[in-house]
Design a protein around this motif. Sequence first.
Motif, PDB file in Angstrom:
ATOM      1  N   UNK A   1     -30.818 -10.835 -55.341  1.00 20.22           N
ATOM      2  CA  UNK A   1     -31.500  -9.221 -55.898  1.00 20.22           C
ATOM      3  C   UNK A   1     -32.119  -8.695 -54.718  1.00 20.22           C
ATOM      4  N   UNK A   2     -32.828  -9.470 -54.271  1.00 18.79           N
ATOM      5  CA  UNK A   2     -33.894  -8.784 -53.004  1.00 18.79           C
ATOM      6  C   UNK A   2     -32.700  -7.876 -52.043  1.00 18.79           C
ATOM      7  N   UNK A   3     -31.727  -8.689 -51.630  1.00 20.82           N
ATOM      8  CA  UNK A   3     -30.813  -8.305 -50.559  1.00 20.82           C
ATOM      9  C   UNK A   3     -29.777  -6.938 -51.244  1.00 20.82           C
ATOM     10  N   UNK A   4     -29.868  -7.017 -52.486  1.00 18.67           N
ATOM     11  CA  UNK A   4     -28.983  -5.971 -53.140  1.00 18.67           C
ATOM     12  C   UNK A   4     -29.815  -4.632 -53.359  1.00 18.67           C
ATOM     13  N   UNK A   5     -31.025  -4.330 -53.366  1.00 15.81           N
ATOM     14  CA  UNK A   5     -31.913  -3.161 -53.766  1.00 15.81           C
ATOM     15  C   UNK A   5     -31.931  -2.110 -52.600  1.00 15.81           C
ATOM     16  N   UNK A   6     -31.741  -0.747 -52.985  1.00 17.65           N
ATOM     17  CA  UNK A   6     -31.978   0.040 -52.039  1.00 17.65           C
ATOM     18  C   UNK A   6     -33.449   0.197 -51.534  1.00 17.65           C
ATOM     19  N   UNK A   7     -33.596   0.196 -50.241  1.00 15.96           N
ATOM     20  CA  UNK A   7     -34.970  -0.014 -49.614  1.00 15.96           C
ATOM     21  C   UNK A   7     -35.603   1.579 -49.354  1.00 15.96           C
ATOM     22  N   UNK A   8     -34.610   2.453 -49.479  1.00 16.13           N
ATOM     23  CA  UNK A   8     -35.107   3.953 -49.270  1.00 16.13           C
ATOM     24  C   UNK A   8     -34.046   4.989 -50.251  1.00 16.13           C
ATOM     25  N   UNK A   9     -34.709   5.841 -50.824  1.00 13.78           N
ATOM     26  CA  UNK A   9     -33.984   6.719 -51.711  1.00 13.78           C
ATOM     27  C   UNK A   9     -34.693   7.991 -51.498  1.00 13.78           C
ATOM     28  N   UNK A  10     -34.019   9.057 -51.450  1.00  7.10           N
ATOM     29  CA  UNK A  10     -34.854  10.505 -51.487  1.00  7.10           C
ATOM     30  C   UNK A  10     -34.044  11.392 -52.053  1.00  7.10           C
ATOM     31  N   UNK A  11     -34.889  12.574 -52.697  1.00  5.10           N
ATOM     32  CA  UNK A  11     -33.989  13.786 -53.303  1.00  5.10           C
ATOM     33  C   UNK A  11     -34.681  14.697 -52.807  1.00  5.10           C
ATOM     34  N   UNK A  12     -33.989  15.729 -52.069  1.00  2.00           N
ATOM     35  CA  UNK A  12     -34.830  17.028 -51.484  1.00  2.00           C
ATOM     36  C   UNK A  12     -34.006  18.209 -51.947  1.00  2.00           C
ATOM     37  N   UNK A  13     -34.598  19.408 -51.884  1.00  2.00           N
ATOM     38  CA  UNK A  13     -33.961  20.594 -52.242  1.00  2.00           C
ATOM     39  C   UNK A  13     -33.647  21.393 -50.963  1.00  2.00           C
ATOM     40  N   UNK A  14     -33.227  22.693 -51.013  1.00  2.00           N
ATOM     41  CA  UNK A  14     -32.740  23.279 -49.788  1.00  2.00           C
ATOM     42  C   UNK A  14     -33.750  23.663 -48.792  1.00  2.00           C
ATOM     43  N   UNK A  15     -34.881  23.679 -49.292  1.00  2.00           N
ATOM     44  CA  UNK A  15     -36.164  23.812 -48.525  1.00  2.00           C
ATOM     45  C   UNK A  15     -36.797  22.479 -47.773  1.00  2.00           C
ATOM     46  N   UNK A  16     -36.017  21.422 -48.260  1.00  2.99           N
ATOM     47  CA  UNK A  16     -36.452  20.009 -47.563  1.00  2.99           C
ATOM     48  C   UNK A  16     -37.699  19.709 -48.360  1.00  2.99           C
TER      49      UNK A  16
END
Length: 119
Positions: free
Chosen positions: A18-33
């Motif tokens: 499970x440790x290897x399968x997890x996303x370590x980074x994710x992000x949601x931004x808008x048009x203005x960053x």
Amino acid sequence: TAGSIVVTGEGNSTTTNLQQGLAKVWCNINVSSAVQDSLNISSVTDHGSGENTYNFTNAFSALTYVALGHNSDDATANRGTNVQGTWTGGNQSTSKVRMNTFSSADCSYYGTTSHGDLA
């Protein structure tokens, strides 16, 4: 390793770390960053139309991590309409990744995720 969990998969025939399968980074931004929501992101740098650098709070251990992106010019409930491809551009390091849209155009919504081993 410490904190590592092995999970038995469907059919009880395989196991997944499970440790290897997890996303370590994710992000949601808008048009203005502006960051709408994120994990392991310290800041986002806007480089102009369709180009952003995602700076990680905790770095990866090597450049072998995988970064993926998605963006759309529709910020409403119809996300996914007019989807443009995203690719990683130059300046990738263990502490950041630069993402670009194929059209080099600003979009209403950007999403990214990275998988790999943290330092």
